[in-house]
Scaffold this active site. Sequence first.
Site, PDB file in Angstrom:
ATOM      1  N   ASP A 101       0.782  -1.242   0.000  1.00 48.33           N
ATOM      2  CA  ASP A 101       0.000   0.000   0.000  1.00 48.33           C
ATOM      3  C   ASP A 101       0.819   1.300   0.000  1.00 48.33           C
ATOM      4  OD1 ASP A 101      -1.950  -1.934   0.264  1.00 48.33           O
ATOM      5  OD2 ASP A 101      -2.821  -1.154   2.102  1.00 48.33           O
TER       6      ASP A 101
ATOM      7  N   ASP B 214      -4.546  -0.759  -1.718  1.00 47.18           N
ATOM      8  CA  ASP B 214      -5.838  -0.620  -1.056  1.00 47.18           C
ATOM      9  C   ASP B 214      -6.770  -0.018  -2.117  1.00 47.18           C
ATOM     10  OD1 ASP B 214      -6.898  -1.096   1.568  1.00 47.18           O
ATOM     11  OD2 ASP B 214      -7.001   1.069   1.933  1.00 47.18           O
TER      12      ASP B 214
ATOM     13  N   CYS C 182      -2.011  -2.613   7.662  1.00 47.84           N
ATOM     14  CA  CYS C 182      -1.925  -3.552   6.529  1.00 47.84           C
ATOM     15  C   CYS C 182      -0.651  -4.388   6.545  1.00 47.84           C
ATOM     16  CB  CYS C 182      -2.110  -2.803   5.224  1.00 47.84           C
ATOM     17  SG  CYS C 182      -3.821  -2.203   5.071  1.00 47.84           S
TER      18      CYS C 182
ATOM     19  N   HIS D  97     -10.596   7.047   1.669  1.00 48.87           N
ATOM     20  CA  HIS D  97      -9.220   6.919   1.170  1.00 48.87           C
ATOM     21  C   HIS D  97      -9.147   5.841   0.098  1.00 48.87           C
ATOM     22  CE1 HIS D  97      -9.520   3.713   4.143  1.00 48.87           C
ATOM     23  NE2 HIS D  97      -8.611   3.088   3.443  1.00 48.87           N
TER      24      HIS D  97
ATOM     25  N   HIS E 204     -17.401   2.956   0.790  1.00 47.85           N
ATOM     26  CA  HIS E 204     -16.966   1.712   1.443  1.00 47.85           C
ATOM     27  C   HIS E 204     -17.335   1.699   2.932  1.00 47.85           C
ATOM     28  CE1 HIS E 204     -14.003  -1.284   2.995  1.00 47.85           C
ATOM     29  NE2 HIS E 204     -14.367  -1.891   1.880  1.00 47.85           N
TER      30      HIS E 204
ATOM     31  N   LYS F 249      -7.070  -4.937  -2.975  1.00 40.08           N
ATOM     32  CA  LYS F 249      -7.860  -5.473  -1.874  1.00 40.08           C
ATOM     33  C   LYS F 249      -8.761  -4.389  -1.315  1.00 40.08           C
ATOM     34  CE  LYS F 249      -4.124  -4.298   1.229  1.00 40.08           C
ATOM     35  NZ  LYS F 249      -4.818  -3.223   1.979  1.00 40.08           N
TER      36      LYS F 249
ATOM     37  N   HIS G 158     -10.710   0.733  -2.631  1.00 39.16           N
ATOM     38  CA  HIS G 158     -12.083   0.742  -2.139  1.00 39.16           C
ATOM     39  C   HIS G 158     -13.051   1.406  -3.112  1.00 39.16           C
ATOM     40  CE1 HIS G 158     -10.503  -0.460   1.706  1.00 39.16           C
ATOM     41  NE2 HIS G 158      -9.887   0.680   1.939  1.00 39.16           N
TER      42      HIS G 158
END
Length: 201
Positions: free
Chosen positions: A10, A48, A153, A83, A54, A108, A50
């Site tokens: 990330d 990351d 993470c 984010h 989310h 993810k 989203h």
Amino acid sequence: MDKTALLVIDVQNDFCPGGALAVADGDAVVGAINAMLADYPVRVFTQDWHPAGHGSFASSHPGKAAFETTEMPYGTQMLWPDHCVQGTKGADFHPDLRTDPADLIIRKGANPAIDSYSAFFENDRTTPTGLEGYLRTRGVERLVLTGLATDFCVAYSALDAARLGFAVEVRLDACRAIDLEGSLGAALDQMRAAGVALAGA
Ligand code: VGL
Ligand code: ZN
């Protein structure tokens, strides 16, 4: 000889200074990671990723503010500022990160109902990303983890990797933490207890 994979977790604009969920000094990992890439035969990056709205975003929970928690079916969830929304600049890799050497990029956190800190499983700890199968079929036995954030993470990925039976090292000099209410100390303790080697401190 065991095959080692470098995992770069990330390193995205939103986790760097100026980003929506900035990690203090987050961009300081970029040079260290760039310098490590040539040393590993397998290189996996995560993003990351989203959808807007989310379930981990405080803005999706009326009356809640960022850095408060809420209960989700899979347990307590920290609520974050919006984010790493798919396709936005905040979700892009840091512009100075060398991404060309990546063998695989895992995205993810796309399920709006489940957060996903780990590169291996969503936060229900059972829905897989497929990374384990990728690493096993490439003969990888050992992982070196870098990136953001050490206490979320990176730690979740390291703990899952150890649970799956990989030898795991976290390079703390190539990681930076969010450190909410002692979360960094707790994550370091959990990683040590799980047999994760903490290097580069
Ligand atoms: C992360 C909080 C929310 C991370 C991702 O990359 O550590 N932290 N989403
Ligand atoms: Zn996230």
